[in-house]
Design a protein around this motif. Structure first.
Motif, PDB file in Angstrom:
ATOM      1  N   ILE A  61       0.833  -1.206   0.000  1.00 33.39           N
ATOM      2  CA  ILE A  61       0.000   0.000   0.000  1.00 33.39           C
ATOM      3  C   ILE A  61       0.863   1.249   0.000  1.00 33.39           C
ATOM      4  O   ILE A  61       0.639   2.188  -0.762  1.00 33.39           O
ATOM      5  N   ASN A  73     -12.708  -5.138  10.705  1.00 34.95           N
ATOM      6  CA  ASN A  73     -12.263  -5.853   9.518  1.00 34.95           C
ATOM      7  C   ASN A  73     -11.234  -5.030   8.743  1.00 34.95           C
ATOM      8  O   ASN A  73     -11.412  -3.850   8.539  1.00 34.95           O
ATOM      9  N   ASN A 133     -10.587  -5.039   5.621  1.00 35.38           N
ATOM     10  CA  ASN A 133     -11.098  -4.529   4.349  1.00 35.38           C
ATOM     11  C   ASN A 133     -11.922  -3.269   4.546  1.00 35.38           C
ATOM     12  O   ASN A 133     -11.963  -2.397   3.681  1.00 35.38           O
ATOM     13  N   THR A 134     -12.558  -3.186   5.709  1.00 35.73           N
ATOM     14  CA  THR A 134     -13.348  -1.988   5.990  1.00 35.73           C
ATOM     15  C   THR A 134     -12.441  -0.770   6.066  1.00 35.73           C
ATOM     16  O   THR A 134     -12.841   0.352   5.771  1.00 35.73           O
ATOM     17  N   SER A 137      -9.853   0.030   4.245  1.00 34.36           N
ATOM     18  CA  SER A 137      -9.594   0.704   2.972  1.00 34.36           C
ATOM     19  C   SER A 137     -10.807   1.484   2.510  1.00 34.36           C
ATOM     20  O   SER A 137     -10.691   2.537   1.893  1.00 34.36           O
ATOM     21  N   MET A 138     -12.002   0.951   2.865  1.00 32.55           N
ATOM     22  CA  MET A 138     -13.210   1.704   2.515  1.00 32.55           C
ATOM     23  C   MET A 138     -13.189   3.050   3.218  1.00 32.55           C
ATOM     24  O   MET A 138     -13.413   4.095   2.608  1.00 32.55           O
ATOM     25  N   ASN A 186     -10.500   5.608   1.944  1.00 32.21           N
ATOM     26  CA  ASN A 186     -10.791   6.259   0.678  1.00 32.21           C
ATOM     27  C   ASN A 186     -11.967   7.209   0.761  1.00 32.21           C
ATOM     28  O   ASN A 186     -11.960   8.262   0.125  1.00 32.21           O
ATOM     29  N   VAL A 187     -12.979   6.858   1.550  1.00 35.89           N
ATOM     30  CA  VAL A 187     -14.106   7.781   1.673  1.00 35.89           C
ATOM     31  C   VAL A 187     -13.644   9.073   2.331  1.00 35.89           C
ATOM     32  O   VAL A 187     -13.874  10.175   1.821  1.00 35.89           O
ATOM     33  N   LEU A 196     -10.678  10.829  -0.093  1.00 34.27           N
ATOM     34  CA  LEU A 196     -11.151  11.502  -1.302  1.00 34.27           C
ATOM     35  C   LEU A 196     -12.224  12.536  -0.981  1.00 34.27           C
ATOM     36  O   LEU A 196     -12.200  13.641  -1.512  1.00 34.27           O
ATOM     37  N   GLY A 197     -13.160  12.139  -0.127  1.00 36.75           N
ATOM     38  CA  GLY A 197     -14.246  13.063   0.209  1.00 36.75           C
ATOM     39  C   GLY A 197     -13.740  14.377   0.767  1.00 36.75           C
ATOM     40  O   GLY A 197     -14.080  15.459   0.269  1.00 36.75           O
ATOM     41  N   PHE A 232     -20.134  -2.310  -1.009  1.00 42.13           N
ATOM     42  CA  PHE A 232     -19.632  -0.965  -0.755  1.00 42.13           C
ATOM     43  C   PHE A 232     -18.946  -0.382  -1.967  1.00 42.13           C
ATOM     44  O   PHE A 232     -19.300   0.683  -2.463  1.00 42.13           O
ATOM     45  N   TRP A 233     -17.924  -1.074  -2.483  1.00 47.18           N
ATOM     46  CA  TRP A 233     -17.116  -0.488  -3.531  1.00 47.18           C
ATOM     47  C   TRP A 233     -17.890  -0.341  -4.836  1.00 47.18           C
ATOM     48  O   TRP A 233     -17.652   0.587  -5.594  1.00 47.18           O
ATOM     49  N   PHE A 243     -19.728   3.479  -2.619  1.00 50.23           N
ATOM     50  CA  PHE A 243     -18.625   4.437  -2.730  1.00 50.23           C
ATOM     51  C   PHE A 243     -18.782   5.392  -3.915  1.00 50.23           C
ATOM     52  O   PHE A 243     -18.589   6.602  -3.761  1.00 50.23           O
ATOM     53  N   CYS A 247     -20.032  14.056  -3.390  1.00 48.63           N
ATOM     54  CA  CYS A 247     -18.970  15.010  -3.037  1.00 48.63           C
ATOM     55  C   CYS A 247     -18.628  15.898  -4.226  1.00 48.63           C
ATOM     56  O   CYS A 247     -18.461  17.104  -4.091  1.00 48.63           O
TER      57      CYS A 247
END
Lengths: 313, 380, 380
Positions: B17, B290, B292-293, B295-296, B299-300, B303-304, C21-22, C26, C33
Motif C-alpha cells: 500500500i 475488519n 477490508n473496511t 480501505s473503505m 478512501n471515503v 477523497l471526500g 460498498f465499492w 462508494f 462530493c
C-alpha cells in the motif's frame, strides 16, 4: 467377488527434491471402510488428491471404478463425494443454500435435488440450523455441514479427509455414526485420519502410511498380528526383588519385564490366560499387589514398532 | 518491546500500500511540474497562447490583424474541419480559434454588422484577454484607417498605441511559479498521508485489539498501562517514519524553497496533520473490526475531504455552503495554513496559528474518542 | 447448471460487504462530493462584483483626466459599477491592500497611473486592463492635433467603443463544463473496481480455495462454472454502474452530455472491462486474498487517477506526453468514450475507445480462462 473400486500401483509424486509418495500401492474393495492412517505429512491427503485427479503425479497408475480418472470423467465424478480437510463452504450462504449449491453441481433436476438436500440435512442432523451462516456454527456443526455438502448427491465412493479435527465429542460420535450408516447404505468410504482410535473403531481395512510409503495394510487384527506384543499387564507393587523379577521373566509368553516407580510391566507375546497365571504366581508367593490391568496393543504400537515413532505427534 | 516487534511484522504487510500511494504521489508531482506553466501560471500574467487563425478575408485588415496576433501569441496551423478543431482544442494544442469571414474588412468600413467568429474553451480566461486585445486592435486600427487611409501607417500607429501598458508591481510574494510546486506537493500530501497512515496503521491496531490477542496480552505480565504506552509509542513511531519519508523527499526535491521559514512552517503543518491522521487511525482501530473496511474508510475520508476542502479543486471555486461543511474536517485547517503560507511576507500569522490549533484540537478529540470507546469496550 | 451457478453467484456477491460498498455505495458518495464541490462553480465564477480599488492622487492638475474616468466607471446609476474607488494617501492605501479591503492601488504620477496588487486573480487583471485602456487612449489622443475635430471624434469614438467584433461559435452541442470529466472518471472507477470478479475466479481454482476443489470434482463442466461465475459478477458490476448513471443524471441532475443509451452502453462495456480485470487479478497465482483485494483498489484508483479522477488536468498531460498510456488505460478509454459522446458529432472516437475496451477485456478474459480452466495441478 467384490470389485476393486480403487487400484493404485506404484504411485510416485515428487515436489522438487522431496518425495511425497514413494511407490505407493493401494487396493480398495467395494463396500469397505478403508482407513488411511499416518502422522501429519505422511502423504495421506496427497494420495487422495492424486486419486481425485487434482494433483499430477510422476509415475504409476491410478484406476477408479476400473477406469483411469481424468478431468472430464464425469460418469466417475458423479459417483464420488469428497469431504475435504479444510471446511469447503461459502461463508456468504446459509447452511441450506450451501448444500443446495453443491448438490446442484451434480443434480440438475430441481425436485430431486430438493429431496436430496433435505435428506442430507436430516442425515447430519442440522435441521435446526438451516438458516444459519457458517460463521455462527461451532467447529462440530461446521464439519457436519462440510459432510452434508459432500454427500448430498448420494455418491457411492466417499473420501473423508480428517473429518473430525477440532470437533466436540457429541459431533464426533454423530459423524462416525454417519459414516457407518453411509457404508450400510452401500457407499465405499476412504477415511484418512491421524486419530488412531477412530480408525480402529470403524474401519474394515486399514493402511498405515509414513513418509509417502505404505508400511502395513490389512484388517485391524491382521495388523496387530504383525507385531510382537499381544498383551501388556501392569501391576502396582511396592517392593520387588531380583529373584521375583527373573521368575516373572520366565513366565510363559513373557518377553520383557520392566519395573519403574512401583509399576511392574509385563510384555507378552501370545498366550491366552496370562493374567490368571501372573495373579496365581503372586498369590502363591504371597506378594502384596495393588491395582492390576491388562492392555491389548493398539495400532500406535504397530506403528511404533515398525517405524520407531509414535503415530500421534 | 514485543509489542513493537509485532507492530513491525504486521506493518510489513502494508508495504504494498505504501509503495502504491507513494508512486501515485510521485507521478502526480512530476505531472504537475511539467504542467506548471499552463495550469498554475497565474491568470494574471499575460502569457502567450496558441491561436489558430482561419483567414477567409485576406484583406489588409486581416493581414495586419494576423501580424498583430503573431507578435503577441503563437499561431498554429490546423485543419478547418470542425472535429479537428474540437480535437485540437481539447487536446490543448490550440487555445483559441479565430475565423475571419469573407469581406470582413469591407463590411467593417461600410459600417455593416459583421463579426469575427471564434471558438474558445469554456472558462478560459486567456481567451477573454485575447478577445480584449483583438477588439482593441480592430477599433483602434479602423479609426486610424478612417483618418489616414494607409494600412501600413495605420498598423504602425495602432501597434504603437497598444504598446501603452501600465506599470504593475506585485507586493510581497515571490514569483508564483517557483512556490507553486511545493505548494501543490503539500496540498496533495494531505490525501496521500491520510490514506497511507490509515491504511497501514489501522489494521495493526485492529489486530492488536482483537479479543484473543488482547486477552492474551492482558494475561501476560505486561500491565495494561504499559501495553497502551507501547502501542502509543509504536503508532507514533510508524507515523513519524512515514512523515519523515515524505519530508526528506520534499527537502531534497525542493531544497531551495524548503530550507526557509516558509518551508519549516510547512513541515510543521504537515507534522501536526500527521498527528491528526494518527488520531483518525487510532479511533478507527477501536471501532472497526475488519481490515477490508479500513480501505473503505480511508478512501471515503481521503477523497471526500480532499474534494470538499479544496485540495483537488481550488478553494475559490467551492460554494460557501460546501466550505461550511468542510470546516468540520481537519484537512480544511491544514489547507488554510498552506494557502496563507503562499502569501508569505504578506501573511496573516493569526490564520496560521489558528490553523495549527484547530488541527491539534481535532487530534485531541480523535484520540479521546478512541480511548473512551476502547475502555467501554473492555468493560463489556 | 449454468443458471444454478449464476443464481448462487449473484446471491454470494450481494452478501459480501466489500463488493456492495465499492460497487454501489462508494461511487454514490464520491459523486455526491463532486456535486457538492462543483455545483457552485458556475455561480461563483460568473457572478461579477464591483472591484474595490484605492486611488492615490498626486494632487496636481494632471490627476483630473484619470479621475474623470474613474468616476465614470464608478457611476452607480448603472446597475453594477465596475469600480468602487477610495481616494486616500499612499500609506492608507497600503494598509487597505494588506487587509485585503482593496484589490489594488492605483497611484498617479504625472497623470500616469501605475498599479500595485497583491494577488493574481481576475479582478487584478481587470484593473490592469482598465489602466492599459486609459493609457492607450491617452496615447491616441496625444497623437492628434487638438484642432482636428474630425480625427478627434473618430478617436473618441474608438476609445469609447465597447463593441465586440467577435462572435463566439458554439464549439459543441454538448456540455462544455470542464467538471464533467470528473464524473466520467467516476463512472470509469465504478466500472473498474470489481471485487466480485476477483473473488469469483479465486473460488474456481482448486489451488486457491477449498470450494474450488469441490467445483473441480463436480459433474458440471468447468467452462460452465467459469461462465456462470463471470456472468454473475458482470451483472453486479453493470447494475452498479447503471445505478450510478441514473443517480448522476436524475437525482443530482448532472448533465453528462451525449445520449443516455450510449452512455449506458459505455458503462456496460466498461463493466465488462472491470470484471475482466477483477477476474484476472483473482486468477493470479501466489498472491494472498487480501493482497488481491488491495490490488483491485490500487489498479482502479491509479488508472482513474491517470484519467483525471482527482486532478482533472492530469488527463491532458498524459495525452500530450504519454499517449500510449492513455490508449491502454481502461479508465481513460471509458472516460474518453463518454467525453466523445458529449463533444463530438461523429462517433469515430467513441468507437475507437469502445474497441480498445473490448480488446482489453477479451485479452484479460482469455488469460484468466487459461489460468482457471486447469483442473490438475502440480501442487495444491
Amino acid at each position: 467377488m467384490s470389485e476393486s473400486i480403487i487400484k493404485i500401483e506404484k504411485l510416485v509424486k515428487r515436489y522438487k527434491e522431496l518425495i511425497a509418495l514413494d511407490h505407493l500401492s493401494l487396493d480398495v474393495t467395494e463396500g469397505e471402510i478403508f482407513g488411511l492412517l499416518g502422522p501429519n505429512g505422511s502423504g495421506k491427503t496427497t494420495t487422495i488428491n492424486c486419486i481425485l485427479s487434482l494433483l499430477t503425479f510422476d509415475k504409476g497408475s491410478i484406476k477408479v471404478f476400473g477406469k483411469e480418472m481424468k478431468p472430464d470423467s464425469y460418469d466417475i465424478k458423479q459417483k464420488i463425494g469428497v469431504v475435504t480437510q479444510n471446511v469447503a463452504v461459502y461463508n456468504e450462504l446459509t447452511v441450506y443454500e450451501n448444500i443446495d449449491y453443491f448438490c446442484g453441481l451434480y443434480v440438475k433436476d430441481k425436485s430431486l435435488r430438493k429431496k436430496y438436500v433435505d435428506e442430507a440435512i436430516e442425515f447430519v442432523d442440522l435441521r435446526q440450523f438451516t438458516k444459519f451462516y457458517p460463521k455462527k456454527l461451532s467447529g462440530g456443526l461446521l464439519r457436519r455441514l462440510n459432510i452434508a455438502c459432500g454427500i448430498a448427491h448420494k455418491p457411492t465412493l466417499i473420501f473423508m479427509d480428517e473429518p473430525t479435527v477440532a470437533v466436540d465429542p457429541q459431533s464426533r460420535n454423530k459423524i462416525l455414526e454417519n459414516i457407518l450408516e453411509l457404508n450400510r447404505n452401500g457407499a465405499t468410504i476412504i477415511y484418512t485420519s491421524h486419530y488412531m482410535e477412530e480408525v480402529e473403531q470403524i474401519c474394515t481395512q486399514i493402511s498405515i502410511m509414513d513418509k509417502g510409503k505404505m508400511i502395513a495394510t490389512g484388517t485391524k487384527n491382521e495388523l496387530l498380528k504383525m507385531i510382537k506384543n499381544s498383551e501388556t499387564i501392569t501391576i502396582e507393587i511396592l517392593n520387588i526383588n531380583e529373584e521375583t523379577l527373573s521368575n516373572l521373566k520366565n513366565l510363559p509368553h513373557v518377553y520383557d519385564v520392566k519395573y519403574n516407580n512401583n509399576q511392574l510391566k509385563l510384555y507378552y507375546s501370545g498366550g491366552k490366560h496370562n493374567l490368571v497365571r501372573v495373579l496365581d504366581y503372586f498369590k502363591k508367593e504371597n506378594i502384596d499387589i495393588g491395582r492390576v490391568y491388562s492392555e491389548l496393543p493398539t495400532l500406535n504400537d504397530v506403528f511404533l514398532e515398525i517405524t520407531g515413532k509414535e503415530l500421534r505427534d | 518491546m514485543q509489542v513493537f516487534k509485532a507492530f513491525i511484522k504486521i506493518s510489513r504487510q502494508s508495504i504494498g500500500i505504501i509503495l502504491t500511494y507513494t508512486i501515485i504521489f510521485i507521478v502526480f508531482l512530476e505531472m504537475m511540474s511539467r504542467f506548471n506553466s499552463t495550469a498554475t501560471a497565474s491568470e494574471f500574467t499575460e502569457s502567450s497562447i496558441n491561436i489558430a487563425v482561419i483567414d477567409n478575408d485576406n484583406s489588409s485588415l486581416s493581414n495586419n490583424l494576423l501580424k498583430y496576433i503573431d507578435s503577441k501569441h503563437n499561431i498554429i496551423d490546423i485543419d478547418t474541419d470542425i472535429d479537428d478543431i474540437r480535437d485540437a482544442m481539447y487536446r490543448r494544442s490550440v487555445d483559441y480559434v479565430l475565423i475571419i469571414p469573407e469581406n470582413f474588412y469591407e463590411n467593417i468600413i461600410a459600417g455593416n454588422n459583421i463579426s469575427l467568429e471564434s471558438y474558445k474553451l469554456p472558462d478560459s480566461v486567456a481567451a477573454e484577454f485575447v478577445e480584449l486585445q483583438l477588439n482593441n486592435f480592430i477599433s483602434v486600427y479602423t479609426a486610424y484607417i478612417d483618418m489616414l487611409d494607409n494600412s501600413d501607417l495605420a498598423y504602425e500607429k495602432t501597434a504603437n498605441v497598444l504598446k501603452a501598458e501600465a506599470e504593475v508591481s506585485v507586493s510581497g510574494s515571490t514569483s508564483s511559479d517557483e512556490i507553486s510546486i511545493p505548494h501543490y506537493f503539500y496540498m496533495f500530501l494531505t490525501y496521500i498521508l491520510l490514506s497511507v497512515i490509515v491504511m497501514c496503521i489501522t489494521p495493526i491496531l485492529i489486530t492488536m485489539n482483537t479479543e484473543e490477542i488482547k486477552i492474551r496480552t492482558l494475561c501476560s505480565s505486561l500491565s495494561s498501562v504499559k501495553r497502551n504506552i507501547f502501542i502509543a509509542i509504536s503508532t507514533f513511531s510508524l507515523g513519524l517514519i512515514i512523515f519523515l519519508l515524505f519530508t526528506v523527499f520534499s527537502l531534497i526535491r525542493f531544497s531551495s524553497d524548503m530550507f526557509s521559514t516558509v518551508g519549516m512552517l510547512r513541515i510543521l503543518n504537515c507534522f501536526i496533520y500527521m498527528i491528526v491522521c494518527l488520531g483518525i487511525s487510532f479511533s478507527a482501530g477501536v471501532f472497526l473490526k475488519n481490515r477490508n473496511t479500513v480501505s473503505m474508510l480511508a478512501n471515503v475520508i481521503g477523497l471526500g475531504s480532499s474534494f470538499l476542502t479544496g485540495v483537488f479543486v481550488d478553494r475559490s471555486l467551492l460554494a460557501p455552503s460546501v466550505l461550511a461543511v468542510g470546516k468540520f474536517l481537519p484537512c480544511y485547517w491544514y489547507i488554510n495554513v498552506e494557502n496563507e503560507l503562499l502569501r508569505f511576507g504578506n501573511h496573516n500569522t493569526r490564520t496560521i496559528i489558528y490553523g495549527y490549533g484547530m488541527q491539534i484540537l481535532f487530534a485531541i478529540v480523535l484520540f479521546a474518542l478512541g480511548i473512551v470507546f476502547s475502555k467501554s469496550k473492555k468493560s463489556e | 447448471m449454468f443458471f444454478h451457478v449464476f443464481k448462487y453467484g449473484l446471491k454470494i456477491n450481494f452478501r459480501v460487504k466489500e463488493i456492495v460498498f465499492w460497487a454501489f455505495i462508494f461511487p454514490i458518495i464520491l459523486g455526491t462530493c463532486f456535486y457538492a464541490a462543483f455545483s457552485s462553480i458556475s455561480t461563483s465564477t460568473e457572478s461579477f462584483n464591483t472591484i474595490n480599488v484605492a486611488i492615490v492622487l498626486e494632487n496636481s492638475d494632471s490627476d483630473i483626466y484619470f479621475k474623470e474616468i474613474a468616476d465614470s466607471l464608478s457611476d452607480d446609476e448603472n446597475d453594477l459599477p465596475l469600480l468602487n474607488p477610495t481616494y486616500c494617501s499612499s500609506i492608507e492605501a497600503g494598509q487597505l491592500l494588506e487587509k485585503e479591503e482593496v484589490t489594488g492601488i492605483i497611484t498617479l504620477s504625472g497623470g500616469i497611473p501605475s498599479l500595485m496588487i497583491s494577488g493574481d486573480g481576475i479582478n487584478e487583471s481587470i484593473l490592469k486592463e482598465i489602466l492599459n485602456k486609459y493609457l492607450q487612449s491617452v496615447s491616441m489622443l496625444s497623437d492628434i492635433d487638438v484642432n482636428d475635430t474630425a480625427s478627434l471624434s473618430k478617436v473618441l469614438s474608438a476609445i469609447n467603443n465597447d463593441i465586440s467584433y467577435i462572435k463566439e461559435l458554439k464549439l459543441t452541442d454538448g456540455n462544455t463544463d470542464v467538471f464533467t470529466n470528473y464524473y466520467y472518471s467516476l463512472i470509469a472507477m465504478c466500472c473498474l473496481m470489481c471485487f466480485s470478479g476477483t473473488m469469483g475466479s479465486m473460488s474456481i481454482k482448486a489451488n486457491l480455495s477449498s470450494v474450488g476443489i469441490r467445483k473441480n470434482l463436480s459433474t458440471t463442466r468447468k467452462s460452465v462454472i467459469i461462465l456462470g461465475t463471470f456472468m454473475s459478477s458482470y451483472i453486479i458490476q453493470a447494475i452498479a454502474s447503471i445505478i450510478l448513471i441514473i443517480y448522476l443524471n436524475y437525482v443530482l441532475k448532472v448533465n453528462l452530455g451525449g445520449s443516455l443509451p450510449l452512455i449506458t452502453l459505455t458503462a456496460l462495456v466498461g463493466s465488462f472491462a472491470g470484471v475482466s480485470t477483477g477476474t484476472f487479478i483473482g486468477a493470479l497465482p501466489k498472491l494472498s486474498e487480501s493482497l488481491k483485494i488491495a490490488l483491485n483498489i490500487i489498479v482502479s484508483l491509479f488508472s482513474c487517477f491517470l484519467s483525471g479522477l482527482m486532478i482533472g488536468d492530469i488527463k491532458y498531460i498524459i495525452q500530450d506526453n504519454l499517449p500510449l498510456l492513455d490508449l491502454l488505460n481502461p479508465a481513460a478509454a471509458i472516460s474518453n468514450a463518454l467525453y466523445s459522446l458529449n463533444i463530438y458529432d461523429t462517433y469515430n472516437k467513441f468507437i475507437q475507445s469502445i474497441s480498445v475496451l473490448t480488446i482489453y477485456s477479451i485479452v484479460l478474459i482469455f488469460t484468466s480462462y487459461l489460468m482457471t480452466r486447469r483442473e490438475t495441478y502440480a501442487s495444491l
